[in-house]
Write a protein that holds these residues in place. Structure first.
Motif, mmCIF file in Angstrom:
data_model
loop_
_atom_site.group_PDB
_atom_site.id
_atom_site.type_symbol
_atom_site.label_atom_id
_atom_site.label_comp_id
_atom_site.label_asym_id
_atom_site.label_seq_id
_atom_site.Cartn_x
_atom_site.Cartn_y
_atom_site.Cartn_z
ATOM 1 N N ASN A 1 0.826 -1.209 0.000
ATOM 2 C CA ASN A 1 0.000 0.000 0.000
ATOM 3 C C ASN A 1 0.863 1.263 0.000
ATOM 4 O O ASN A 1 0.508 2.265 -0.597
ATOM 5 C CB ASN A 1 -0.917 0.016 1.230
ATOM 6 N N LYS A 2 1.998 1.166 0.686
ATOM 7 C CA LYS A 2 2.871 2.336 0.835
ATOM 8 C C LYS A 2 3.657 2.629 -0.449
ATOM 9 O O LYS A 2 3.951 3.785 -0.750
ATOM 10 C CB LYS A 2 3.847 2.053 1.990
ATOM 11 N N TYR A 3 4.007 1.581 -1.173
ATOM 12 C CA TYR A 3 4.814 1.767 -2.399
ATOM 13 C C TYR A 3 4.036 1.228 -3.604
ATOM 14 O O TYR A 3 4.395 0.181 -4.166
ATOM 15 C CB TYR A 3 6.153 1.053 -2.266
ATOM 16 N N PRO A 4 2.997 1.910 -4.008
ATOM 17 C CA PRO A 4 2.148 1.366 -5.076
ATOM 18 C C PRO A 4 2.898 1.206 -6.394
ATOM 19 O O PRO A 4 3.678 2.071 -6.789
ATOM 20 C CB PRO A 4 1.023 2.405 -5.191
ATOM 21 N N GLY A 5 2.651 0.093 -7.042
ATOM 22 C CA GLY A 5 3.183 -0.158 -8.381
ATOM 23 C C GLY A 5 4.664 -0.439 -8.454
ATOM 24 O O GLY A 5 5.243 -0.457 -9.545
ATOM 25 N N LEU A 6 5.330 -0.653 -7.336
ATOM 26 C CA LEU A 6 6.791 -0.792 -7.381
ATOM 27 C C LEU A 6 7.282 -2.236 -7.346
ATOM 28 O O LEU A 6 8.452 -2.495 -7.635
ATOM 29 C CB LEU A 6 7.424 -0.022 -6.216
ATOM 30 N N PHE A 7 6.429 -3.160 -6.991
ATOM 31 C CA PHE A 7 6.932 -4.523 -6.799
ATOM 32 C C PHE A 7 6.735 -5.390 -8.049
ATOM 33 O O PHE A 7 5.662 -5.417 -8.637
ATOM 34 C CB PHE A 7 6.273 -5.179 -5.588
ATOM 35 N N ASP A 8 7.810 -6.095 -8.407
ATOM 36 C CA ASP A 8 7.776 -6.971 -9.586
ATOM 37 C C ASP A 8 7.305 -8.371 -9.231
ATOM 38 O O ASP A 8 6.794 -9.094 -10.073
ATOM 39 C CB ASP A 8 9.191 -7.091 -10.188
ATOM 40 N N VAL A 9 7.558 -8.751 -7.986
ATOM 41 C CA VAL A 9 7.244 -10.117 -7.558
ATOM 42 C C VAL A 9 6.549 -10.066 -6.196
ATOM 43 O O VAL A 9 6.925 -9.274 -5.332
ATOM 44 C CB VAL A 9 8.537 -10.970 -7.450
ATOM 45 N N VAL A 10 5.538 -10.902 -6.051
ATOM 46 C CA VAL A 10 4.844 -10.991 -4.773
ATOM 47 C C VAL A 10 4.875 -12.443 -4.299
ATOM 48 O O VAL A 10 4.603 -13.356 -5.074
ATOM 49 C CB VAL A 10 3.367 -10.521 -4.905
ATOM 50 N N PHE A 11 5.246 -12.633 -3.042
ATOM 51 C CA PHE A 11 5.174 -13.956 -2.416
ATOM 52 C C PHE A 11 3.991 -13.944 -1.467
ATOM 53 O O PHE A 11 3.856 -13.035 -0.649
ATOM 54 C CB PHE A 11 6.453 -14.262 -1.642
ATOM 55 N N SER A 12 3.153 -14.955 -1.574
ATOM 56 C CA SER A 12 1.929 -14.924 -0.788
ATOM 57 C C SER A 12 1.669 -16.278 -0.139
ATOM 58 O O SER A 12 1.828 -17.314 -0.781
ATOM 59 C CB SER A 12 0.768 -14.569 -1.725
ATOM 60 N N GLY A 13 1.292 -16.271 1.131
ATOM 61 C CA GLY A 13 0.984 -17.548 1.768
ATOM 62 C C GLY A 13 1.110 -17.518 3.268
ATOM 63 O O GLY A 13 0.662 -16.575 3.918
ATOM 64 N N THR A 14 1.743 -18.533 3.813
ATOM 65 C CA THR A 14 1.793 -18.730 5.264
ATOM 66 C C THR A 14 3.131 -18.259 5.839
ATOM 67 O O THR A 14 3.889 -17.565 5.169
ATOM 68 C CB THR A 14 1.622 -20.226 5.588
ATOM 69 N N SER A 15 3.419 -18.700 7.045
ATOM 70 C CA SER A 15 4.698 -18.341 7.676
ATOM 71 C C SER A 15 5.874 -18.860 6.854
ATOM 72 O O SER A 15 6.983 -18.323 6.929
ATOM 73 C CB SER A 15 4.758 -18.932 9.083
ATOM 74 N N ILE A 16 5.618 -19.912 6.091
ATOM 75 C CA ILE A 16 6.670 -20.461 5.241
ATOM 76 C C ILE A 16 7.135 -19.394 4.250
ATOM 77 O O ILE A 16 8.319 -19.262 3.945
ATOM 78 C CB ILE A 16 6.148 -21.724 4.508
ATOM 79 N N THR A 17 6.182 -18.618 3.773
ATOM 80 C CA THR A 17 6.525 -17.535 2.850
ATOM 81 C C THR A 17 7.287 -16.436 3.589
ATOM 82 O O THR A 17 8.258 -15.883 3.077
ATOM 83 C CB THR A 17 5.230 -16.927 2.269
ATOM 84 N N ILE A 18 6.816 -16.148 4.792
ATOM 85 C CA ILE A 18 7.419 -15.042 5.545
ATOM 86 C C ILE A 18 8.881 -15.323 5.874
ATOM 87 O O ILE A 18 9.735 -14.451 5.766
ATOM 88 C CB ILE A 18 6.658 -14.821 6.876
ATOM 89 N N MET A 19 9.162 -16.564 6.243
ATOM 90 C CA MET A 19 10.502 -16.865 6.761
ATOM 91 C C MET A 19 11.449 -17.477 5.737
ATOM 92 O O MET A 19 12.658 -17.427 5.916
ATOM 93 C CB MET A 19 10.389 -17.824 7.956
#
Lengths: 525, 532
Positions: B43-61
């Motif tokens: 939300n803070k940096y709109p349109g700047l990210f090329d890749v998104v990782f989405s999911g559980t803590s596995i994604t976070i860590m």
């Protein structure tokens, strides 16, 4: 929907906006519609009960009114001797009494069904076995005790010709179902409320502000004080077998304050909300813990119930020929003073047993009624002896120390009464009394043991602060209108008070996840 | 009337402002471990990210967005919450794609196989915790409401006010108000949605060898719960609609290794929808993943493991898609500013691994000598006796660390040392000694030592928490000041007639866990005996 549910605030805002938008003469319709919506949230069968009850009373009152009106007209227009007039009046009076009795009987039957229906079905299930009467369900309409008493008082007033019957059924229904008072009263009298409800009130900034302030104070008492104390009280009495000693005394004293904060809090919310619409409800509390005697206490606590019993049970009993006959008989047998005392004992005893039964149907409620009846009868009958004893002991009854003593004594009497009803059963109360004597250790007040009953140290500190605020505000209210005093302050100080009060409720209130405070203590009646 | 309106409006505006301030103050600071809030970045940096990782803590860590930026110039963000069910992953992604137009979305498929009862239990458990993590980060009220309604399908009695009114949920936090309620800071280990773990889980290497990943042998499939499949397909449709390449990722460790049936199920969906599917366990050897040091538990990786797995994904991205190098782009200053912190964190992890790799006193002292004491502090405390079996060589090695006193022939003496900022502070006495002081990061330490005739004790406490077992001989703790991490906690019994002396290594991760929870360290210390 209750005063504590989030949806209530949206409901109130919408009602407020619509009420002040529509023309004055139609505003009562907005209140009626809002009240029906509010009541409907408790269920469709429930609203049928209240609508049918109000239809019954409306019809009965109209019938009585018609009889009286015809009687007046005919007696005025016709040529009647004095005896004929008397006979006619007596005959009409009898007819009206039959109508009154029939309607009251029906209302009381419904009330009794609501009060003991659950117990009857439970007993049947126990006797006949599981699954036999499971299809039966007791429908308990919201505020059934309150509106039943209001209806009876209205009907009696029409019968006694203290007021005329309402001709518009919808206006009458509004009086019965008016949403701020339906949950927990006050038990309004038709002559005090009906006209206010239907006349329509213009928007008045000061009145709206005052109403909001009163409601906010009510929320403070309920959510910050009562529900916090309830955690402690419920923990102790909910698991009373596990505890013993002084903790029950502490819990009982706190339970007294809890009940006051809960019930009077709800009354303040109801009155505050009603004031927003320009309608003043009857006062139901007048700082009862400042009362110096049991009788005064009950003139300050649940005032509308007390005055209802006084007007519709006590006074009719006092003037009843039967009671007089009994008193005369006792007078002949035991002397004049005892005969006179019977005029106190019989009506007061009956009123207090009925008051107990109004609160609940268990033996503990009868015991509670007898307890209070006994105290009041004793203090009335032996008033001369008490006065003599006070004089003999040379007690100056005008000193503030004596007054404080009397207030504390009244509070303790109330707390003992509370101990009869909190545990739920008379047997449990006796168990608790027995357990108070076991391991009576005064050090639990100082060694941190109190923090093991659901309220930690921070919450206990908060309880102390809020109880001080409750006392201080009550003192200021006792000396005059606190809201007038606040209104006289400059805007910064005034708004600061509002914001602090608002955020105190918001932050320190016991609500949300993990709390079940959707009901008020007196909603069960 | 005009006056009344102005007054009412002013009152309401002030009330709203105060309401927001109070709501913010009362917000429970997330456990620093999970304070990732990837959606805040999208939300803070709109349109700047090329890749998104989405999911559980596995994604976070397990995936380091900073590594992707540092090594590949790819701007990535990690969205995820612990054990986040697929439906919440969908709604957080829906929210993120309102602000971002990434080329690739990696979807962690770990939650796809949650059963209905598991989902219900999770929602129940989450009522006061995890469900909030997901819903609180969604700003769009419509998306948030839809997500809430989806959760209600699993638990119908959810209270909407709990999720739409922050103060309603958080108001009882007044009891725990602290500095963190007034000064909001992201956790030190949090970086652009990625959580850096320094924990090392041991004993996983053998377990890894026992896992069969030859999925081709079995052709059966495991049936998916409709609820999960529906939201998976919604994610697939969403990505198609937004013209984003979706990639299925099974990026957890060995605990969530797929069975053949599960693999076949997900593989079929991937093939049917033309979605690449990458399973970490099929590539761990290729990427040089070291199961002795790179995992923080059976499912999650530490910063070193995340680096290796992210490098593998970085190679995959570079080889399959075109990305602009963001490293010289001023709009990505927020990523550039984190590079030093990230490199430093890697260095901390390397120090920990080096200390852990040592298997005797000599090797340990060599590793200790390499520790940068401007960033780390070395604490030493002797219990009982440390000199009886201490060789001259050992003493020389200790002296090389910069210690003032020599323990040689100091039979049953008490000894304490603090090596910090390239200076040493040590005490040697034949009676009990104590030492306390403050570190650069504000932490306070208290050290005690008692020789045989002075109480037989050793204690090294930081911020009141005991960090050692207090065994006979020399007790050593290496403490990282930036992250508050215990990199090593060991003791060498230099009293015994053994040469080289026995090294007893305390499981630093258990010590660290205790450190987080402030419990009694020694109630569950895993005493690992390493004998050369």
């Amino acid at each position: 929907m209750t005063f504590l549910s989030g949806i209530f605030f949206a409901f109130l805002l919408i009602t407020f906006i619509i009420y002040f938008i529509v023309p004055l003469r139609l505003r009562w319709i907005v209140l009626l519609a809002a009240s029906v919506v509010f009541y409907l949230s408790s269920g469709v069968p429930q609203i049928l009960f209240i609508l049918l009850s109000s239809l019954l009373v409306y019809g009965a009152a109209r019938w009585i009114d018609v009889l009286y009106t015809r009687q007046d007209r005919e007696l005025k227009e016709g040529e009647f001797s004095r005896e004929e007039k008397k006979a006619r009046k007596l005959s009409d009076r009898k007819k009206c009494r039959r109508i009154l009795n029939a309607a009251v009987l029906l209302l009381l039957l419904v009330l009794t069904y609501c009060k003991i229906g659950g117990w009857v079905i439970g007993s049947l299930r126990d006797a006949l076995g599981e699954g036999t009467v499971d299809w039966m369900q007791v429908i308990v309409p919201l505020g059934v005790s309150y509106y039943t008493f209001s209806l009876i008082s209205y009907l009696a007033d029409v019968y006694w010709r203290k007021e005329k019957a309402e001709k518009n059924y919808f206006k009458f229904t509004l009086f019965v179902i008016y949403f701020p008072k339906i949950l927990q009263g006050p038990i309004s009298r038709h002559k005090n409320l009906a006209a206010q409800l239907t006349e329509g009130h213009a928007f008045e900034y000061k009145r709206v502000c005052y109403g909001l302030q009163l409601a906010l104070w009510g929320y403070f008492k309920k959510l910050v004080i009562a529900d916090r104390l309830a955690v402690f009280v419920n923990r102790v009495f909910g698991n009373y077998m596990a505890y013993s000693g002084l903790i029950f005394v502490v819990a009982t004293l706190l339970a007294s304050v809890q009940l006051y904060a809960d019930f009077s809090g709800c009354m303040d919310i109801a009155s505050g909300v009603s004031q927003i619409f320009g309608i003043e409800l009857e006062k139901n509390f007048d700082h009862p813990f400042f009362a110096r005697s049991a009788a005064e206490f009950w003139r300050r606590w649940h005032i509308t119930l007390g005055t209802w019993f006084k007007d519709y049970v006590y006074m009719p009993l006092v003037v009843s020929p039967r009671v007089s006959r009994i008193a005369q008989r006792v007078k002949k047998m035991f002397g004049a003073r005892t005969g006179k005392a019977m005029m106190t004992i019989i009506p007061t005893g009956i009123v207090w047993v009925l008051t107990g039964l109004w609160h609940g149907t268990g033996y503990n409620y009868i015991a509670w009624g007898l307890y209070w009846g006994g105290i009041i009868i004793f203090s009335t009958v032996f008033a001369p002896e008490i006065r003599k004893l006070t004089a003999f002991l040379r007690i100056n009854t005008e000193t503030s120390g004596w007054k404080v003593f009397q207030m504390v004594r009244t509070f303790l009497l109330f707390s003992v009464g509370r101990l009869i009803t909190i545990p739920g059963h008379l047997r449990t109360t006796l168990d608790v009394l027995e357990k108070i004597g076991e391991q009576f250790d005064i050090w639990i007040l100082f060694d941190g043991s109190l923090y093991n009953y659901g309220l930690n140290q921070k919450n206990f500190i908060l309880v102390m602060i809020t109880l001080f605020i409750l006392w201080a505000v009550s003192m200021l209210q006792e000396r005059g209108c606190l809201r007038d005093k606040i209104a006289g302050q400059n805007i910064v100080f005034r708004w600061a008070i509002y914001y602090i009060a608002f955020f105190s409720v918001l932050i320190f209130g016991m609500y949300g996840a993990g709390f079940n405070n959707a009901v008020f203590a007196y909603m069960q009646y | 009337m005009k006056r009344i309106i102005i007054r009412s409006l002013s009152f309401s505006i002030i009330l709203l402002v105060l309401f927001n301030i109070v709501s913010e103050i009362l917000k429970k600071p997330k456990n620093s471990q999970w304070d990732t809030s990837g959606l805040e970045y999208t939300n803070k940096y709109p349109g700047l990210f090329d890749v998104v990782f989405s999911g559980t803590s596995i994604t976070i860590m397990n995936v380091s967005s900073e590594e992707l930026y540092t090594e590949y110039g790819i701007a990535a963000v990690t969205l995820g919450e612990p054990e986040q069910p697929m439906f919440l992953t969908y709604y957080t992604l829906l929210e993120a794609l309102n602000y971002q137009s990434p080329k690739v979305v990696f979807l962690d498929i770990n939650s796809l196989f949650y059963s209905e009862s598991m989902l219900r239990n999770k929602i129940n458990d989450y009522e006061h915790y995890y469900l909030h993590f997901s819903l609180d980060s969604i700003r769009n009220p419509i998306i948030k409401y839809e997500a809430f309604q989806a959760a209600k399908e699993l638990k119908p009695d959810l209270d909407i006010f709990n999720y739409f009114s922050s103060i309603y949920y958080n108001h009882s936090n007044w009891e725990e108000l602290g500095k963190t309620n007034f000064i909001r800071k992201s956790g030190k280990q949090v970086m652009n949605g990625y959580f850096m773990s320094f924990t090392i889980a041991e004993g996983l290497a053998k377990l890894r060898d026992s896992i069969d990943i030859d999925y081709a042998e079995n052709v059966n499939e495991e049936e998916l719960l409709d609820f999960n499949k529906t939201y998976l397909m919604k994610i697939v449709e969403l990505c198609k609609e937004k013209n984003v390449q979706l990639v299925f990722l099974r990026g957890g460790g060995i605990d969530t290794a797929l069975t053949s049936e599960k693999y076949n199920t997900i593989n079929k969906i991937a093939i049917d929808n033309d979605i690449p599917f990458i399973d970490m366990l099929q590539h761990d050897k290729e990427m040089g993943f070291d199961w002795r040091f790179d995992a923080s538990d059976g499912n999650h990786f530490n910063i070193m493991g995340a680096k290796k797995w992210t490098d593998y994904l970085g190679d995959y991205l570079i080889n399959n898609y075109r990305f602009e190098d963001r490293r010289d782009d001023s709009r990505y200053k927020f990523l550039e500013e984190e590079v030093d912190r990230y490199q430093n964190a890697l260095a901390v992890m390397q120090t920990k691994i080096d200390l852990l790799s040592a298997i005797n006193f000599e090797q340990y002292l060599n590793a200790l000598k390499a520790v940068d004491t401007s960033k780390n502090t070395i604490f030493i405390s002797v219990s009982d006796d440390a000199s009886k079996n201490l060789s001259k060589k050992d003493c020389d090695k200790l002296s090389e660390l910069g210690l003032t006193y020599n323990l040689m022939d100091k039979f049953r003496y008490s000894y304490l040392a603090v090596l910090d900022n390239h200076t040493s502070r040590d005490l040697l006495e034949d009676c009990g000694v104590t030492l306390d002081g403050e570190l650069d990061n504000g932490s306070r330490y208290q050290l005690s030592s008692g020789g045989y005739s002075s109480g037989v004790l050793a204690s090294i406490r930081v911020d009141g928490l005991e960090l050692i077992q207090g065994g006979r001989g020399i007790n050593i703790v290496v403490y990282n000041k930036e992250y508050g991490e215990v990199l090593s906690s060991v003791y060498f019994d230099t009293f015994l007639y053994e040469n080289p002396p026995t090294m007893r290594r305390i499981n630093v991760d258990i010590v660290q866990e205790q450190y987080e929870t402030s419990a009694n360290v020694w109630s569950s210390v895993d005493d690992v005996l390493v004998q050369d």
